[in-house]
Design an enzyme around this catalytic site. Structure first.
Site, PDB file in Angstrom:
ATOM      1  N   ASP A  65       0.689  -1.280  -0.031  1.00  0.00           N
ATOM      2  CA  ASP A  65       0.045   0.057  -0.139  1.00  0.00           C
ATOM      3  C   ASP A  65       0.887   1.324   0.052  1.00  0.00           C
ATOM      4  O   ASP A  65       0.448   2.196  -0.552  1.00  0.00           O
ATOM      5  CB  ASP A  65      -0.964  -0.018   1.221  1.00  0.00           C
ATOM      6  CG  ASP A  65      -2.157  -1.104   0.966  1.00  0.00           C
ATOM      7  OD1 ASP A  65      -2.347  -1.550   0.010  1.00  0.00           O
ATOM      8  OD2 ASP A  65      -2.798  -0.987   2.010  1.00  0.00           O
ATOM      9  N   GLY A 114      -6.821   2.294   7.885  1.00  0.00           N
ATOM     10  CA  GLY A 114      -5.432   2.549   8.253  1.00  0.00           C
ATOM     11  C   GLY A 114      -5.184   2.877   9.534  1.00  0.00           C
ATOM     12  O   GLY A 114      -5.746   2.117  10.593  1.00  0.00           O
TER      13      GLY A 114
END
Length: 288
Positions: free
Chosen positions: A70, A186
């Protein structure tokens, strides 16, 4: 598609090997890959690819292929900027909420991209600026989150927060996370923020270890203009972090302004799995 840019995690031998294979695969089909200069220096066979600065590659690419995790994708998304170029993100990392294409799907996915047969998920981005003494000293585009937090030994910080010019509250906390729906899985999730479907358009505010237990995460409309003034910075050890990759020290009186960006990140979707399957897999829902 005439120009395909490849971004890879340069310190990952696996990503470098896949990049080399992909460059050869594209060359066999008459397509020249374009890679960053620092990536080109780490590849063994570079005659089949063209290299230049990362900003130049992103400026006129028709497709961006990301090989890594990511973090690699987020860096590439910021480089693509205002061009809304489709990004094929291949997961060579660990968690990978954003890089949902598996290595086994890489070549079939690129084949479909070359034929124009693909679907994209449009992800909202944020614009974050820092005003100091009335002047803008930083301006960045963000895919995941804007985080204000204190240093390891610093005391609690005061953040006077307003939305659309109206006073919301002064958060007394270790920090504050302003997140897109994409970034909701996140850091925000670790701070008990909400999980938001990535194709929603909204902004979440999640305090980090707030002094007042009733300070809960808030979800705002996408067109909200959020202003956060740092009222008190103990020992000036307060930091602003953008997407976990770009950072700066904040001073007392600094104002962080956050709005919806005019452009989106366009992620090419996997044909084999949907977002809810990704959630179940990554968060291990249903396991005992």
């Amino acid at each position: 598609m005439k120009k395909i840019a490849i971004f890879a995690k340069v310190h990952d031998p696996r990503a470098l090997a896949v990049a080399e294979e992909l460059i050869e695969w594209l060359a066999a089909r008459g397509v020249t890959a374009h890679v960053e200069e620092h990536l080109s220096k780490r590849l063994r066979r570079t005659t089949l690819a063209e290299s230049s600065e990362s900003t130049e590659i992103a400026a006129d690419a028709d497709l961006v292929v990301v090989l890594g995790g990511d973090g690699t994708l987020i860096a590439a998304a910021r480089l693509v900027g205002e061009r809304d170029v489709p990004i094929l993100a291949v997961n060579l990392g660990s968690l990978g909420f954003l890089t949902e294409i598996t290595l086994n799907e890489l070549y079939p996915s690129v084949e479909r991209c070359l034929a124009g047969d693909f679907e994209v998920s449009e992800r909202m981005m944020l614009m974050a600026s820092v005003e100091r003494s009335g002047e803008v000293v930083e301006l960045h585009r963000v895919l995941n989150d804007v985080v204000i937090n204190k240093g390891a030994l610093a005391r609690i910080i005061d953040m006077e927060t307003s939305v659309n010019g109206r006073y919301l509250t002064t958060f007394k906390a270790d920090g504050l996370i302003v997140s897109t729906p994409t970034g909701s899985t996140g850091y925000s999730l670790s701070a008990n923020g909400p999980i938001l479907h990535p194709e929603l358009e909204c902004i979440s505010l999640t305090p980090i270890c707030p002094h007042t237990l009733t300070n809960r995460p808030l979800v705002m409309a996408a067109d909200a203009h959020i202003a956060i003034k740092l009222k008190y910075a103990p020992d000036e050890s307060v930091f602003l972090t953008l997407d976990g990759q770009v950072g700066m020290k904040l001073l007392s009186g600094d104002v962080v302004q956050i709005t919806k960006a005019a452009h989106v990140t366009r992620l090419i979707q996997s044909r084999s799995k949907d977002y809810f399957e990704v959630l179940r897999t990554k968060l291990k829902w249903g396991e005992r």
